[in-house]
Design an enzyme around this catalytic site. Structure first.
Site, PDB file in Angstrom:
ATOM      1  N   CYS A   1      17.598 -40.373   1.480  1.00 53.33           N
ATOM      2  CA  CYS A   1      18.163 -41.261   0.458  1.00 53.33           C
ATOM      3  C   CYS A   1      18.597 -42.611   1.031  1.00 53.33           C
ATOM      4  O   CYS A   1      18.474 -43.643   0.370  1.00 53.33           O
ATOM      5  CB  CYS A   1      19.325 -40.581  -0.264  1.00 53.33           C
ATOM      6  SG  CYS A   1      20.705 -40.087   0.787  1.00 53.33           S
TER       7      CYS A   1
ATOM      8  N   HIS B   1      25.622 -39.708   0.362  1.00 53.81           N
ATOM      9  CA  HIS B   1      24.438 -39.819  -0.495  1.00 53.81           C
ATOM     10  C   HIS B   1      24.324 -41.272  -0.933  1.00 53.81           C
ATOM     11  O   HIS B   1      25.302 -41.876  -1.358  1.00 53.81           O
ATOM     12  CB  HIS B   1      24.556 -38.874  -1.687  1.00 53.81           C
ATOM     13  CG  HIS B   1      23.300 -38.803  -2.479  1.00 53.81           C
ATOM     14  ND1 HIS B   1      22.081 -38.464  -1.925  1.00 53.81           N
ATOM     15  CD2 HIS B   1      23.055 -39.053  -3.784  1.00 53.81           C
ATOM     16  CE1 HIS B   1      21.154 -38.492  -2.863  1.00 53.81           C
ATOM     17  NE2 HIS B   1      21.719 -38.856  -4.009  1.00 53.81           N
TER      18      HIS B   1
ATOM     19  N   HIS C   1      18.283 -42.972  -7.153  1.00 53.72           N
ATOM     20  CA  HIS C   1      18.434 -42.410  -5.806  1.00 53.72           C
ATOM     21  C   HIS C   1      17.352 -41.391  -5.529  1.00 53.72           C
ATOM     22  O   HIS C   1      16.596 -41.012  -6.422  1.00 53.72           O
ATOM     23  CB  HIS C   1      19.842 -41.828  -5.607  1.00 53.72           C
ATOM     24  CG  HIS C   1      20.277 -40.856  -6.656  1.00 53.72           C
ATOM     25  ND1 HIS C   1      20.475 -39.518  -6.405  1.00 53.72           N
ATOM     26  CD2 HIS C   1      20.561 -41.023  -7.975  1.00 53.72           C
ATOM     27  CE1 HIS C   1      20.868 -38.913  -7.508  1.00 53.72           C
ATOM     28  NE2 HIS C   1      20.920 -39.800  -8.486  1.00 53.72           N
TER      29      HIS C   1
END
Length: 193
Positions: free
Chosen positions: A156, A30, A42
């Site tokens: 992301c 991530h 994010h």
């Protein structure tokens, strides 16, 4: 930084850094932009999910935005983030979700780029100055504007690369735009191929 690990410690972090943390036994990572003061901006899919395809594959690769360091209670700094979607801001602990901290590298040599073991850890593109990176991330947070989340086409990692470079990564063959998504897409194709 190196060929095998981009892991860093918290005291090495600088505002404007593109950071990531591996999830689910190194299946995916991530990504986000560290903006200082223990905060990370994010991009998430929605419904409290960091990633996912919206298909049966989610049973294997979907992961929830964690509450503070994996606790079941909402973070005292961030609140309940499971109801948020799009571009969000979290404390560093919530972003890491108990994982280690890694720095995405920019302006690496073509040889280093080709030698990396997995996509999603570096790029040959140069980074813009940190103040521009932070400004882009904060603008997208205020507007919650980076489009609809898509695991292979708008994720992301793409968000963080855009914040760092103002470049949107496109793929003519539509197998995924970011390095991590391309790697995952090729793995899925070879599994089902």
């Amino acid at each position: 930084m190196g060929l095998f690990s981009n892991q860093i410690s918290r005291d090495e972090l600088k505002a404007g850094d593109h950071i990531y943390s591996w999830r689910t036994a190194f299946i995916y990572s991530h990504h986000g932009i560290y903006v200082g003061d223990e905060k990370v901006i994010h991009f998430t899919r929605g419904g409290g999910l960091e990633t996912g395809t919206g298909t049966f594959l989610d049973k294997f690769i979907s992961s929830s935005v964690s509450n503070h360091a994996g606790r079941d209670t909402p973070c005292p700094k961030c609140g309940d983030q499971s109801i948020l979607d799009g571009v969000i801001s979290s404390c560093l602990d919530c972003f890491l979700a108990g994982g280690n901290l890694y720095l995405f590298e920019y302006n690496v040599s073509p040889v280093m780029f080709l030698a990396t073991q997995r996509g999603g850890t570096c790029t040959i593109a140069p980074s813009d100055p940190c103040d521009e990176v932070i400004s882009r991330a904060k603008f997208l947070l205020l507007r919650n504007g980076f489009g609809a989340y898509h695991l292979f086409e708008n994720n992301c990692e793409d968000f963080a690369i855009y914040c760092k470079t103002s470049l949107v990564v496109l793929s003519k063959i539509n197998l995924g735009s970011s390095g991590q998504a391309t790697t995952a897409s090729l793995d899925i194709q070879s599994f089902w191929g």
